[in-house]
Design a protein around this motif. Structure first.
Motif, PDB file in Angstrom:
ATOM      1  N   GLU A  50       0.837  -1.205   0.000  1.00 39.23           N
ATOM      2  CA  GLU A  50       0.000   0.000   0.000  1.00 39.23           C
ATOM      3  C   GLU A  50       0.872   1.254   0.000  1.00 39.23           C
ATOM      4  O   GLU A  50       0.568   2.239  -0.686  1.00 39.23           O
ATOM      5  N   ALA A  51       1.971   1.213   0.754  1.00 36.94           N
ATOM      6  CA  ALA A  51       2.893   2.352   0.793  1.00 36.94           C
ATOM      7  C   ALA A  51       3.499   2.600  -0.584  1.00 36.94           C
ATOM      8  O   ALA A  51       3.638   3.750  -1.021  1.00 36.94           O
ATOM      9  N   ILE A  52       3.845   1.523  -1.278  1.00 41.07           N
ATOM     10  CA  ILE A  52       4.402   1.639  -2.632  1.00 41.07           C
ATOM     11  C   ILE A  52       3.386   2.283  -3.568  1.00 41.07           C
ATOM     12  O   ILE A  52       3.709   3.199  -4.336  1.00 41.07           O
ATOM     13  N   GLU A  53       2.150   1.826  -3.490  1.00 41.32           N
ATOM     14  CA  GLU A  53       1.096   2.365  -4.353  1.00 41.32           C
ATOM     15  C   GLU A  53       0.857   3.851  -4.082  1.00 41.32           C
ATOM     16  O   GLU A  53       0.744   4.660  -5.015  1.00 41.32           O
ATOM     17  N   LEU A  54       0.807   4.222  -2.809  1.00 40.23           N
ATOM     18  CA  LEU A  54       0.539   5.619  -2.445  1.00 40.23           C
ATOM     19  C   LEU A  54       1.681   6.541  -2.872  1.00 40.23           C
ATOM     20  O   LEU A  54       1.449   7.629  -3.406  1.00 40.23           O
ATOM     21  N   ASN A  55       2.908   6.106  -2.642  1.00 38.39           N
ATOM     22  CA  ASN A  55       4.045   6.948  -3.029  1.00 38.39           C
ATOM     23  C   ASN A  55       4.173   7.057  -4.545  1.00 38.39           C
ATOM     24  O   ASN A  55       4.553   8.108  -5.065  1.00 38.39           O
TER      25      ASN A  55
ATOM     26  N   THR B 105       1.611   7.056  -6.506  1.00 36.59           N
ATOM     27  CA  THR B 105       0.541   7.995  -6.843  1.00 36.59           C
ATOM     28  C   THR B 105       1.018   9.434  -6.673  1.00 36.59           C
ATOM     29  O   THR B 105       0.753  10.301  -7.515  1.00 36.59           O
ATOM     30  N   ILE B 106       1.739   9.681  -5.582  1.00 37.95           N
ATOM     31  CA  ILE B 106       2.291  11.022  -5.341  1.00 37.95           C
ATOM     32  C   ILE B 106       3.251  11.412  -6.458  1.00 37.95           C
ATOM     33  O   ILE B 106       3.210  12.531  -6.981  1.00 37.95           O
ATOM     34  N   LEU B 107       4.109  10.474  -6.848  1.00 38.52           N
ATOM     35  CA  LEU B 107       5.139  10.781  -7.846  1.00 38.52           C
ATOM     36  C   LEU B 107       4.572  10.979  -9.249  1.00 38.52           C
ATOM     37  O   LEU B 107       5.195  11.645 -10.081  1.00 38.52           O
ATOM     38  N   LYS B 108       3.404  10.429  -9.523  1.00 37.56           N
ATOM     39  CA  LYS B 108       2.759  10.689 -10.812  1.00 37.56           C
ATOM     40  C   LYS B 108       2.354  12.157 -10.914  1.00 37.56           C
ATOM     41  O   LYS B 108       2.421  12.763 -11.982  1.00 37.56           O
ATOM     42  N   GLU B 109       1.930  12.712  -9.777  1.00 36.93           N
ATOM     43  CA  GLU B 109       1.488  14.108  -9.738  1.00 36.93           C
ATOM     44  C   GLU B 109       2.646  15.059  -9.433  1.00 36.93           C
ATOM     45  O   GLU B 109       2.706  16.176  -9.931  1.00 36.93           O
ATOM     46  N   TYR B 110       3.569  14.571  -8.586  1.00 40.48           N
ATOM     47  CA  TYR B 110       4.716  15.391  -8.168  1.00 40.48           C
ATOM     48  C   TYR B 110       6.002  14.584  -8.388  1.00 40.48           C
ATOM     49  O   TYR B 110       6.574  14.043  -7.438  1.00 40.48           O
ATOM     50  N   PRO B 111       6.468  14.472  -9.629  1.00 45.14           N
ATOM     51  CA  PRO B 111       7.592  13.587  -9.967  1.00 45.14           C
ATOM     52  C   PRO B 111       8.918  13.945  -9.303  1.00 45.14           C
ATOM     53  O   PRO B 111       9.819  13.105  -9.252  1.00 45.14           O
ATOM     54  N   ASN B 112       9.051  15.155  -8.788  1.00 44.27           N
ATOM     55  CA  ASN B 112      10.307  15.563  -8.159  1.00 44.27           C
ATOM     56  C   ASN B 112      10.237  15.568  -6.635  1.00 44.27           C
ATOM     57  O   ASN B 112      11.120  16.135  -5.977  1.00 44.27           O
ATOM     58  N   ASN B 113       9.212  14.939  -6.078  1.00 45.92           N
ATOM     59  CA  ASN B 113       9.050  14.926  -4.622  1.00 45.92           C
ATOM     60  C   ASN B 113      10.045  13.944  -3.995  1.00 45.92           C
ATOM     61  O   ASN B 113       9.869  12.728  -4.056  1.00 45.92           O
ATOM     62  N   THR B 114      11.092  14.485  -3.395  1.00 44.54           N
ATOM     63  CA  THR B 114      12.164  13.652  -2.843  1.00 44.54           C
ATOM     64  C   THR B 114      11.685  12.788  -1.683  1.00 44.54           C
ATOM     65  O   THR B 114      12.070  11.620  -1.563  1.00 44.54           O
ATOM     66  N   ASP B 115      10.848  13.343  -0.812  1.00 40.03           N
ATOM     67  CA  ASP B 115      10.361  12.577   0.341  1.00 40.03           C
ATOM     68  C   ASP B 115       9.615  11.322  -0.110  1.00 40.03           C
ATOM     69  O   ASP B 115       9.792  10.238   0.460  1.00 40.03           O
TER      70      ASP B 115
END
Length: 222
Positions: free
Chosen positions: A23-28, A30-40
């Motif tokens: 689930e953590a992999i899926e959520l992160n 999802t974040i990176l699809k919208e914010y591809p440069n999000n380092t966290d």
């Protein structure tokens, strides 16, 4: 419904806390699809892959982080672990890390920068979520970490607002925790967390009018 970055990040952290790595992999992701440069999100994703023993993907993620931030201590450390086929927090192991302490809550948490004073300390000596020790003085707050069994001074917080809030809270008997969030060069960022609201919540930047005669409806979070 579209969720904000803050909501998705909180869900991703909570999934990790519950050891729900898929689930953590899926959520992160999802974040990176919208914010591809999000380092966290990339760091969280890489660590989740490590827990799933997918070290190839973990190495790829950490290398991506290092392309844009070659001295990112977390990426460097986790890349080395991934190369050796290890995860930093194996399930069932004892650890002084407290990832839950990184969850931000309005009024009870406050993030601030602390310059490292001790020459023998470097940002790669810290781990995300590591609990630090504090000594509250009248005009400053000393931050310490345990290194090789000894208490070492990291630096101090001299921001009068933070000092006043922590002095007030300790006089009221509130519990204060300080955790390492991230570092860069000779500075670290820590998250101060109180057992009761003592800080002013962040102000929301609300600008409802796009142009004359139209109103922007606020985004709803679920």
């Amino acid at each position: 419904m579209h969720l904000s970055l803050a909501v998705l990040s909180k869900k991703a952290i909570e999934a990790s806390l519950q050891l729900k790595w898929k689930e953590a992999i899926e959520l992160n992701n999802t974040i990176l699809k919208e914010y591809p440069n999000n380092t966290d999100a990339k760091i969280r994703l890489g660590r989740a892959y490590m827990q799933e023993k997918d070290f190839t993907k973990a190495k790829r993620i950490f290398k991506e982080v290092l392309k844009s931030d070659p001295i990112n201590a977390l990426a460097l450390k986790n890349l080395e672990l991934a190369k050796n086929g290890k995860s930093d927090c194996p399930i069932g192991s004892s650890s002084h890390l407290n990832t839950k302490s990184l969850l931000k809550e309005p009024g009870t948490t406050y993030e601030t920068k602390v310059p490292i004073k001790t020459k023998s300390l470097h940002i790669n000596d810290f781990q995300s979520g590591e609990e630090l020790l504090i000594k509250i003085r009248k005009k400053s707050i000393d931050i310490y970490k345990i290194k090789k069994g000894k208490k070492v001074l990291v630096g101090e917080i001299i921001d009068s607002y933070i000092v006043q809030r922590l002095v007030y809270s300790t006089n009221k008997g509130e519990k204060i925790n300080v955790s390492f969030v991230r570092g860069k060069d000779k500075d670290i960022w820590v998250l101060i967390k109180a057992s009761a609201p003592i800080f002013k919540p962040d102000k929301l930047d609300i600008r409802p009018y796009l142009k004359k005669g139209t109103i922007e409806e606020p985004e709803m979070e679920m």
